[in-house]
Design an enzyme around this catalytic site. Structure first.
Site, PDB file in Angstrom:
ATOM      1  CE  LYS A 119      23.677 -19.989  29.258  1.00 31.94           C
ATOM      2  NZ  LYS A 119      23.580 -21.136  28.462  1.00 31.94           N
ATOM      3  CG  ASN A 129      32.870 -23.248  39.696  1.00 33.36           C
ATOM      4  OD1 ASN A 129      32.715 -23.758  40.811  1.00 33.36           O
ATOM      5  ND2 ASN A 129      33.428 -23.895  38.693  1.00 33.36           N
ATOM      6  N   GLY A 142      27.358 -14.143  34.134  1.00 34.26           N
ATOM      7  CA  GLY A 142      28.230 -13.074  34.628  1.00 34.26           C
ATOM      8  C   GLY A 142      28.884 -13.410  35.954  1.00 34.26           C
ATOM      9  N   GLY A 156      37.489 -19.174  33.545  1.00 33.71           N
ATOM     10  CA  GLY A 156      37.627 -18.765  34.955  1.00 33.71           C
ATOM     11  C   GLY A 156      39.044 -18.278  35.233  1.00 33.71           C
ATOM     12  CG  ASP A 157      42.170 -20.930  34.768  1.00 27.19           C
ATOM     13  OD1 ASP A 157      41.825 -21.004  35.955  1.00 27.19           O
ATOM     14  OD2 ASP A 157      42.353 -21.925  34.043  1.00 27.19           O
ATOM     15  CG  ASP A 211      37.507 -24.701  24.792  1.00 26.04           C
ATOM     16  OD1 ASP A 211      37.018 -25.161  25.834  1.00 26.04           O
ATOM     17  OD2 ASP A 211      38.707 -24.853  24.471  1.00 26.04           O
ATOM     18  N   GLY A 213      40.960 -23.669  23.264  1.00 25.79           N
ATOM     19  CA  GLY A 213      42.170 -23.787  24.071  1.00 25.79           C
ATOM     20  C   GLY A 213      42.102 -22.891  25.291  1.00 25.79           C
ATOM     21  CB  THR A 250      32.944 -17.129  37.834  1.00 33.66           C
ATOM     22  OG1 THR A 250      33.334 -18.399  38.375  1.00 33.66           O
ATOM     23  CG2 THR A 250      34.066 -16.140  38.094  1.00 33.66           C
TER      24      THR A 250
HETATM   25  O1  RIB Z   1      40.964 -24.208  34.214  1.00 30.22           O
HETATM   26  C1  RIB Z   1      41.288 -24.861  33.013  1.00 30.22           C
HETATM   27  C2  RIB Z   1      42.478 -25.742  33.212  1.00 30.22           C
HETATM   28  O2  RIB Z   1      42.140 -26.772  34.107  1.00 30.22           O
HETATM   29  C3  RIB Z   1      42.942 -26.440  31.959  1.00 30.22           C
HETATM   30  O3  RIB Z   1      43.861 -25.668  31.218  1.00 30.22           O
HETATM   31  C4  RIB Z   1      43.494 -27.749  32.474  1.00 30.22           C
HETATM   32  O4  RIB Z   1      44.878 -27.834  32.383  1.00 30.22           O
HETATM   33  C5  RIB Z   1      43.020 -27.854  33.905  1.00 30.22           C
HETATM   34  O5  RIB Z   1      44.032 -27.654  34.774  1.00 30.22           O
END
Ligand code: RIB
Length: 304
Positions: free
Chosen positions: A223, A181, A225, A251-252, A246, A287, A220
């Site tokens: 919003k 990012n 893009g 990013g993950d 949330d 979450g 990244t």
């Molecule tokens: O990228 C989000 C994550 O960063 C969360 O799930 C938290 O555990 C932190 O590691």
């Protein structure tokens, strides 16, 4: 089809929601507390698994209740946990997260994640067509050992240098695709960036990275893009207009989806479009790991 191997963190996210974030020294009343599976490595492995890629996680849990709950959850998502070790005398990684107005602040206490070692990444036998993924919630020496093995096998390496930390040249040289990012880009390029900057600022910063033009760099932009430099050529994939509740783990989700698509033999630009759509679904749910979408959900978004 190739496989996705993620060497990375596994956390229990302890999440408090509130109307606004407290200032330093201030207490605010919260609304709810949740315990969500998380950790950047676990989130990325779950995203890849739910999107149809064989996904193996390499990491460590403490021998405690959070560790047991996380193992159960990850296994139910289809993640291969054969290389996740329970470790005595250390707690499972824990992130304390506050969410207000869809924005988060996070404090991560690594626990067992800090003990993921170069020895832990010697077990998987990678092959050409596989994708090796890592991030900065485990030691960089471990990531170097992992990526050396991946490179030797002809696998593609993806580094998500988050949370923002200085990265060694040795590690950067082992990376094929960098996903970061604006904060992480600013740190690595040694330039001050803001999420409101014009995309051209991110292109210039990416070109200042000591990586060479053979690497793909994906910035990244939330919003707005994703900005990608493939072979030095920039392109912008616009963000999708959604109501975020949330953004934790978005990013993950992008990284895991990108890895799954590349393991499936997709071309990089198609894979980026797909990952962008996947992340737009993730932000609409509470979450981190529980928000990762299925392939059917991403396909529906891409068709809409
Ligand atoms: O990228 C989000 C994550 O960063 C969360 O799930 C938290 O555990 C932190 O590691």
């Amino acid at each position: 089809m190739g496989r996705v191997f993620v060497a990375g963190s596994i956390n229990m996210d302890v999440v408090a929601t509130a109307d606004r974030h407290p200032k330093v020294g201030e207490t605010v009343a919260g609304q709810a507390v949740h315990y969500f599976p998380g950790g950047k490595g676990a989130n990325q492995a779950v995203a890849a698994a739910k999107l149809g890629a064989p996904s193996t996680l390499i990491g460590r849990l403490g021998a405690d209740a959070f560790g047991q709950q996380l193992r159960q959850f990850l296994s139910a998502q289809g993640v291969d946990l054969a290389l996740v070790k329970d470790t005595a005398n250390v707690h499972t990684g824990t992130a304390v997260i506050t969410i207000a107005d869809a924005d988060n602040t996070i404090v991560v206490v690594p626990g067992a994640n800090a003990l993921v070692s170069a020895g832990d990444v010697t077990a998987p036998v990678l092959a050409k067509g596989d994708v090796a993924v890592s991030q900065f919630e485990i030691p960089q020496t471990t990531i170097i050992a992992f990526f050396k093995r991946a490179r030797a096998a002809g696998a593609t390496t993806i580094l998500n240098p988050a949370p923002a930390t200085v990265c060694s040249h040795e590690l950067l040289d082992l990376v094929d695709i960098l996903v970061l990012n604006e904060t992480e880009l600013g740190l690595l390029a040694q330039i001050e960036l803001h999420d409101t900057d014009d995309p051209i600022c991110f292109v210039e910063a990416a070109r200042r990275l000591p990586t060479g033009l053979d690497k793909t760099i994906c910035v990244t932009l939330g919003k707005r893009g994703v900005l990608a430099l493939v072979g030095g050529e920039p392109s912008l994939i616009s963000g999708r207009a959604v109501k975020a509740v949330d953004t934790t783990g978005a990013g993950d989700c992008f990284v895991g989806a990108l890895a799954a698509q590349l393991a499936n033999g997709k071309a990089i630009h198609d894979a980026l479009e797909y990952a962008n759509a996947a992340a737009s679904i993730c932000v609409q749910r509470m979450g981190a790991a529980p928000s990762m979408p299925t392939a059917a959900e991403v396909t529906a978004v891409l068709r809409s």
